[in-house]
Design an enzyme around this catalytic site. Structure first.
Site, PDB file in Angstrom:
ATOM      1  CD  GLN A  20     -41.990   3.908  -4.721  1.00 41.45           C
ATOM      2  OE1 GLN A  20     -42.530   4.204  -5.783  1.00 41.45           O
ATOM      3  NE2 GLN A  20     -40.915   4.543  -4.271  1.00 41.45           N
ATOM      4  CG  ASP A  43     -39.865   2.699 -11.794  1.00 38.07           C
ATOM      5  OD1 ASP A  43     -39.732   3.934 -11.725  1.00 38.07           O
ATOM      6  OD2 ASP A  43     -40.377   2.011 -10.899  1.00 38.07           O
ATOM      7  CE  LYS A  88     -42.768   7.421  -7.880  1.00 34.05           C
ATOM      8  NZ  LYS A  88     -42.096   6.128  -7.690  1.00 34.05           N
TER       9      LYS A  88
HETATM   10  N1  GUN Z   1     -37.777   3.900  -4.810  1.00 32.63           N
HETATM   11  C1  GUN Z   1     -37.013   5.010  -4.827  1.00 32.63           C
HETATM   12  N2  GUN Z   1     -37.029   5.581  -6.059  1.00 32.63           N
HETATM   13  C2  GUN Z   1     -37.828   4.811  -6.824  1.00 32.63           C
HETATM   14  C3  GUN Z   1     -38.240   4.880  -8.184  1.00 32.63           C
HETATM   15  O1  GUN Z   1     -37.863   5.776  -8.956  1.00 32.63           O
HETATM   16  N3  GUN Z   1     -39.070   3.888  -8.596  1.00 32.63           N
HETATM   17  C4  GUN Z   1     -39.479   2.884  -7.772  1.00 32.63           C
HETATM   18  N4  GUN Z   1     -40.277   1.955  -8.283  1.00 32.63           N
HETATM   19  N5  GUN Z   1     -39.101   2.789  -6.510  1.00 32.63           N
HETATM   20  C5  GUN Z   1     -38.281   3.743  -6.039  1.00 32.63           C
END
Ligand code: GUN
Length: 292
Positions: A96, A119, A52
């Site tokens: 996350q 998100d 990211k």
């Molecule tokens: N863990 C797995 N996929 C994601 C996501 O798209 N966002 C976040 N914050 N955690 C994740």
């Protein structure tokens, strides 16, 4: 069979986003800023967050990762969320997942300012998405919809079977594809771990979204000819390679691909689309905050 190339598609979208960022900056605006909170040492989470960060740099965003130890208290994490909510330099942020067991994920998600919830996990954004109102749509479902759109895949009236009912993927993608419009207008069935005779549903499906997190779950004899398959699974499976693992999707690709009209690879399918969707949401948050 045509590969749904998430890597190439996301690279194109990323370039568009980068151009929009440069226009924003040229017009006197600020670069979008995304912050990620990473709690603990989970290997997959570290990789996702690193990807990211890399994507942010490529699109001309600024970004920051806040690393907290696995024994961080819920209180401490909530204080960090409150700080980011109030920080005018932060356009959007993510926490996350998964979080260590002693932390209540829902409490943390509910504490995020919905306007910075890029998100799309906050109940306000989920509720607005379900109602078809403007919202941040969570990145993986948004990325899947974009990929179907980019390849001009007809979804209207099709039977879409979603495998998995997670808050992050299964439930939102089922909802989006049942909404009016294109991609949308699907007849949707959600299957999960308690579904009886699951293969009787997948064999009837025109489109399958596999999001169970069970490596190679969907076999060749569970699909019909011409099916469109989107594989969301990305599980680390231990092996003897130097890395010590390989990534496995939820689809037995070698068996399913010959029967499919379109199929995503793993890696290089949904994963990069998820990341670019997060950038898209962050750009949207930044544009709104700057009144553009
Ligand atoms: N863990 C797995 N996929 C994601 C996501 O798209 N966002 C976040 N914050 N955690 C994740």
């Amino acid at each position: 069979m045509i590969l749904l190339d998430g890597k190439a598609t996301s690279a194109r979208i990323k370039e568009q986003i980068a151009r929009q960022v440069e226009e924003m900056v040229a017009a006197g605006g600020k670069r979008p800023h995304l912050t990620a909170i990473l709690v603990g040492e989970d290997g997959a989470s570290k990789t996702y967050v690193a990807n990211k960060e890399k994507a942010c740099a490529a699109a001309g965003f600024t970004s920051e990762v806040i690393r907290m130890s696995a024994d961080t208290t819920q209180e401490r994490l909530l204080a960090e969320v409150a700080r980011l909510n109030a920080d005018p330099d932060v356009d959007g942020f993510i926490v996350q997942l998964p979080l260590p067991r002693h932390i209540d994920e829902n409490k943390v998600i509910e504490a995020i300012d919905p306007r910075k919830d890029v998100d799309g996990f906050h109940p306000e954004n989920v509720g607005r998405m379900v109602l078809g109102l403007d919202s941040f749509v969570s990145a993986t479902p948004y990325g899947i919809v974009r990929l179907l759109e980019e390849y001009g895949i007809e979804t209207r009236g099709k039977h879409c079977v979603v495998l998995g009912r997670s808050n992050i993927v299964g439930r939102p993608i089922a909802n989006l594809l049942s909404q009016k419009g294109n991609p949308g207008d699907c007849t949707v069935t959600i299957c999960h771990s308690r579904t009886q005779n699951l293969a009787s549903f997948t064999r009837e499906a025109d489109i399958i979204i596999a999001a169970l997190g069970v490596p190679e779950f969907l076999k060749g004899d569970m699909v019909k000819d011409g099916v469109v398959v989107v594989d969301v699974g990305i599980t680390r499976v231990s092996d003897d390679s130097p890395k010590g693992y390989h990534l496995a999707g939820d689809v037995a690709f070698d068996e399913v691909a010959p029967k499919a009209s379109y199929i995503t690879p793993v890696p290089g399918g949904v994963g990069p689309m998820t990341i670019v969707s997060l950038l898209q949401n962050t750009l949207k948050a930044a544009s709104k905050r700057q009144g553009r």
